[in-house]
Design an enzyme around this catalytic site. Structure first.
Site, PDB file in Angstrom:
ATOM      1  N   SER A  26       0.695  -1.400  -0.002  1.00 56.15           N
ATOM      2  CA  SER A  26      -0.104  -0.038   0.120  1.00 56.15           C
ATOM      3  C   SER A  26       0.863   1.228  -0.002  1.00 56.15           C
ATOM      4  CB  SER A  26      -0.880  -0.042   1.288  1.00 56.15           C
ATOM      5  OG  SER A  26      -1.815  -1.046   1.303  1.00 56.15           O
ATOM      6  N   ARG A  30       1.571   4.351  -3.202  1.00 52.92           N
ATOM      7  CA  ARG A  30       1.076   5.801  -2.804  1.00 52.92           C
ATOM      8  C   ARG A  30       2.630   6.606  -3.085  1.00 52.92           C
ATOM      9  NH1 ARG A  30      -2.444   2.512  -0.434  1.00 52.92           N
ATOM     10  NH2 ARG A  30      -4.609   3.206   0.240  1.00 52.92           N
ATOM     11  N   SER A 171     -13.295   0.837   2.886  1.00 56.16           N
ATOM     12  CA  SER A 171     -12.413   0.801   1.621  1.00 56.16           C
ATOM     13  C   SER A 171     -11.525   1.799   1.857  1.00 56.16           C
ATOM     14  CB  SER A 171     -13.151   0.482   0.333  1.00 56.16           C
ATOM     15  OG  SER A 171     -12.183   0.645  -0.768  1.00 56.16           O
ATOM     16  N   GLN A 173      -9.219   1.853  -0.417  1.00 56.40           N
ATOM     17  CA  GLN A 173      -9.275   2.170  -1.778  1.00 56.40           C
ATOM     18  C   GLN A 173      -9.786   3.431  -2.399  1.00 56.40           C
ATOM     19  OE1 GLN A 173      -9.190  -1.673  -3.931  1.00 56.40           O
ATOM     20  NE2 GLN A 173      -7.255  -2.222  -3.191  1.00 56.40           N
ATOM     21  N   ASP A 319      -6.767  -8.215   4.653  1.00 58.00           N
ATOM     22  CA  ASP A 319      -5.877  -9.024   3.816  1.00 58.00           C
ATOM     23  C   ASP A 319      -5.316 -10.389   4.326  1.00 58.00           C
ATOM     24  OD1 ASP A 319      -6.372  -7.334   1.596  1.00 58.00           O
ATOM     25  OD2 ASP A 319      -4.627  -5.842   1.958  1.00 58.00           O
ATOM     26  N   LYS A 346     -11.975  -9.890  -3.640  1.00 56.69           N
ATOM     27  CA  LYS A 346     -10.547  -9.424  -3.674  1.00 56.69           C
ATOM     28  C   LYS A 346     -10.179 -10.062  -4.851  1.00 56.69           C
ATOM     29  CE  LYS A 346     -10.409  -6.885   0.145  1.00 56.69           C
ATOM     30  NZ  LYS A 346     -10.069  -5.654  -0.016  1.00 56.69           N
ATOM     31  N   ARG A 391      -2.127 -14.253  -2.041  1.00 53.13           N
ATOM     32  CA  ARG A 391      -2.469 -14.812  -0.512  1.00 53.13           C
ATOM     33  C   ARG A 391      -3.022 -16.059  -0.306  1.00 53.13           C
ATOM     34  NH1 ARG A 391      -0.650  -9.812   1.052  1.00 53.13           N
ATOM     35  NH2 ARG A 391      -1.601  -7.763   0.304  1.00 53.13           N
TER      36      ARG A 391
HETATM   37  C1  S3P Z   1      -5.615  -1.452   0.118  1.00 52.64           C
HETATM   38  C2  S3P Z   1      -6.814  -1.452   0.695  1.00 52.64           C
HETATM   39  C3  S3P Z   1      -7.624  -2.708   0.748  1.00 52.64           C
HETATM   40  C4  S3P Z   1      -6.584  -3.816   0.662  1.00 52.64           C
HETATM   41  C5  S3P Z   1      -5.717  -3.841  -0.370  1.00 52.64           C
HETATM   42  C6  S3P Z   1      -5.147  -2.707  -0.303  1.00 52.64           C
HETATM   43  C7  S3P Z   1      -4.937  -0.060  -0.216  1.00 52.64           C
HETATM   44  O1  S3P Z   1      -8.494  -2.821  -0.040  1.00 52.64           O
HETATM   45  O2  S3P Z   1      -7.333  -5.235   0.698  1.00 52.64           O
HETATM   46  O3  S3P Z   1      -4.763  -4.884  -0.344  1.00 52.64           O
HETATM   47  O4  S3P Z   1      -3.846  -0.071  -0.322  1.00 52.64           O
HETATM   48  O5  S3P Z   1      -5.743   0.971  -0.039  1.00 52.64           O
HETATM   49  P1  S3P Z   1     -10.152  -2.277  -0.111  1.00 52.64           P
HETATM   50  O6  S3P Z   1      -9.990  -0.836  -0.204  1.00 52.64           O
HETATM   51  O7  S3P Z   1     -10.932  -2.721  -1.261  1.00 52.64           O
HETATM   52  O8  S3P Z   1     -10.673  -2.663   1.359  1.00 52.64           O
END
Ligand code: S3P
Length: 439
Positions: A26, A30, A171, A173, A319, A346, A391
């Protein structure tokens, strides 16, 4: 069962040693994104050399950003400023990465040019309406395939405006896509979450000098500022450490030291769940590195017992459920997981793929719409399919360390999306794991 690369895993020795897992996925995504949009040069250390994060770096190169790789796990990103990206003549390939595609949708919605985001077979089946709808409410125009699926055709030059949006599902994301679009929007963008999720975008925007107000479950920013380059030190990925935390907890005689693991509280739900199950995991030398909490984690074997996983922990371990399913299958008694319907969208339907594979190797598991009921017991060998989900593959390599016979795990190439070198590190600490082709 699928052709391609497979693993053959079997019970090995007790797991011993110290290891450092690769950089956080993550944070790596970013760091490249904000580095690209900043003024100046950003040096990223500890960058995850995974397929997902490399795909994001390649996308920004296609958008005109120069990114150097002076050494493995290091990137020098020559930022072009908020308005310096250039149109790409080709579609932008996010590979397997949901984070890449959803966050990029936010960034690209704010550009003056059109873009097309594509992904691999798994990503092409993942829901995108969760980002395209709120982005449309900000004024974006994004066309998708029926069902809101990728490719995403993003029309530029739309002139975005801020919104006050409450996420229907937790979420990070989606939150991040809206905040990134908010950089380009007129007025204020406010995002509210039903449960707090990882806050890397908020923390990093602040580190890059963008005024942002945030607290768990809430973030607010306005458009019209600038990002200033800053160096980013990426911590080791808790989600990658998770496989070793579970493995050492369930293999008798094990003791592992996992170095400098990222301990952002929005990521460590598995630690809390494993401790409720009776795991012996100590945090040593808790410290801050690059603005993130990190610690060395010492994990020793301990007999685990089943638990009802508190729903409040779900977003903080979203995750880690494949690994937790394995812990539950090796624990004494019953575990119940609920409130985790997101697992179905996922990289694979993680409830279904884990249930299918665990049953094959002898576990008692009942699927529910938003989780599972797992009765721990002895595991045997068998052939399981990871459905191309990194995973899932690594979780079955862990399960095999407690199985009676060999476990063959199909379709494991995608482990490289998040954890290149997992098999080597695992062997180094005592896993019995070899690569095979086909099943
Ligand atoms: C992530 C957010 C999560 C996670 C993904 C990474 C991120 O997803 O499952 O592996 O980096 O923001 P969701 O936002 O769909 O929950």
């Amino acid at each position: 069962m699928s052709a391609g690369q497979a693993w053959v895993a079997a019970p090995g020795a007790p797991l011993r040693g110290r290891l450092r897992v690769p950089g956080d996925k993550s944070v790596s995504h970013r760091a490249v994104m904000l580095g690209a949009l900043a003024q100046g040069v950003t040096r990223v250390t500890g960058f995850l050399e995974g397929e997902d994060t490399r795909a994001t770096a390649r996308v920004f190169e296609r958008l005109g950003v120069r990114i150097e790789t002076p050494s493995a796990s290091e990137r020098i990103v020559h930022g072009v400023g908020l308005h310096g990206l250039r149109a790409s003549a080709q579609a932008l390939d996010c590979g397997n990465a949901g984070t890449g595609m959803r966050l990029l949708a936010g960034v690209l919605a704010g550009q003056g040019f059109d873009s097309v985001l594509i992904g691999d077979e798994s990503l092409s089946k993942r829901p995108m309406r969760r980002v395209t709808e709120p982005l449309a409410a900000m004024g974006a125009r994004i066309d998708s395939e029926p069902g809101g699926l990728p490719p995403l055709r993003i029309h530029g030059g739309r002139g975005l405006h801020g919104i006050d949006y409450t996420l229907p599902v937790a979420s990070a994301q989606v939150k991040s896509a809206l905040l990134l679009a908010g950089l380009y929007a007129q007025g204020e963008t406010v995002v509210r979450e039903p449960h707090p999720t990882r806050d890397y975008t908020e923390r990093m925007l602040s580190a890059f000098g963008w005024p942002i107000e945030f607290s768990p479950g809430y973030a607010r920013l306005s458009g019209g500022h600038a990002l200033r380059a800053t160096d980013v030190a990426v911590p080791a990925d808790f989600s990658s450490a998770a496989f070793f935390l579970v493995a050492a907890s369930v293999v008798p005689g094990s003791e592992l030291l996992l170095e400098a693991v990222g301990m952002n509280p929005r990521r460590t739900g598995l630690l809390a769940a494993l401790r409720l199950m009776g795991a012996d995991i100590a945090e040593e030398h808790a410290r801050e590195e690059g603005g993130e909490p990190v610690a060395d984690l010492r994990v020793r074997y301990a007999p685990l017992h089943g638990i009802e996983v508190p729903e409040a922990l779900v977003p903080d371990m979203i995750d880690e459920f494949p690994a937790l399913f394995v812990a539950a299958a090796c624990a004494q008694g019953r575990s119940r997981i609920s409130g985790a319907a997101e697992l179905r969208v996922k990289e694979s339907d993680r409830i279904a793929t884990m249930a299918q594979g665990l049953r094959i190797i002898g576990a008692q598991i009942e699927e529910t719409p938003d989780g599972a009921i797992i009765d721990g017991g002895a595991l045997r060998g068998g052939s399981v399919d990871s459905h191309g989900d990194h995973r899932i593959a690594m979780s079955f390599a862990v399960a095999a360390q407690r199985a009676r016979d060999e476990v063959r795990i199909g379709d494991v190439e995608n482990v490289a999306t998040s954890f290149p070198g997992f098999d080597r590190l695992a062997r180094d600490c005592g896993f019995e794991l070899r690569t095979a082709f086909g099943l």
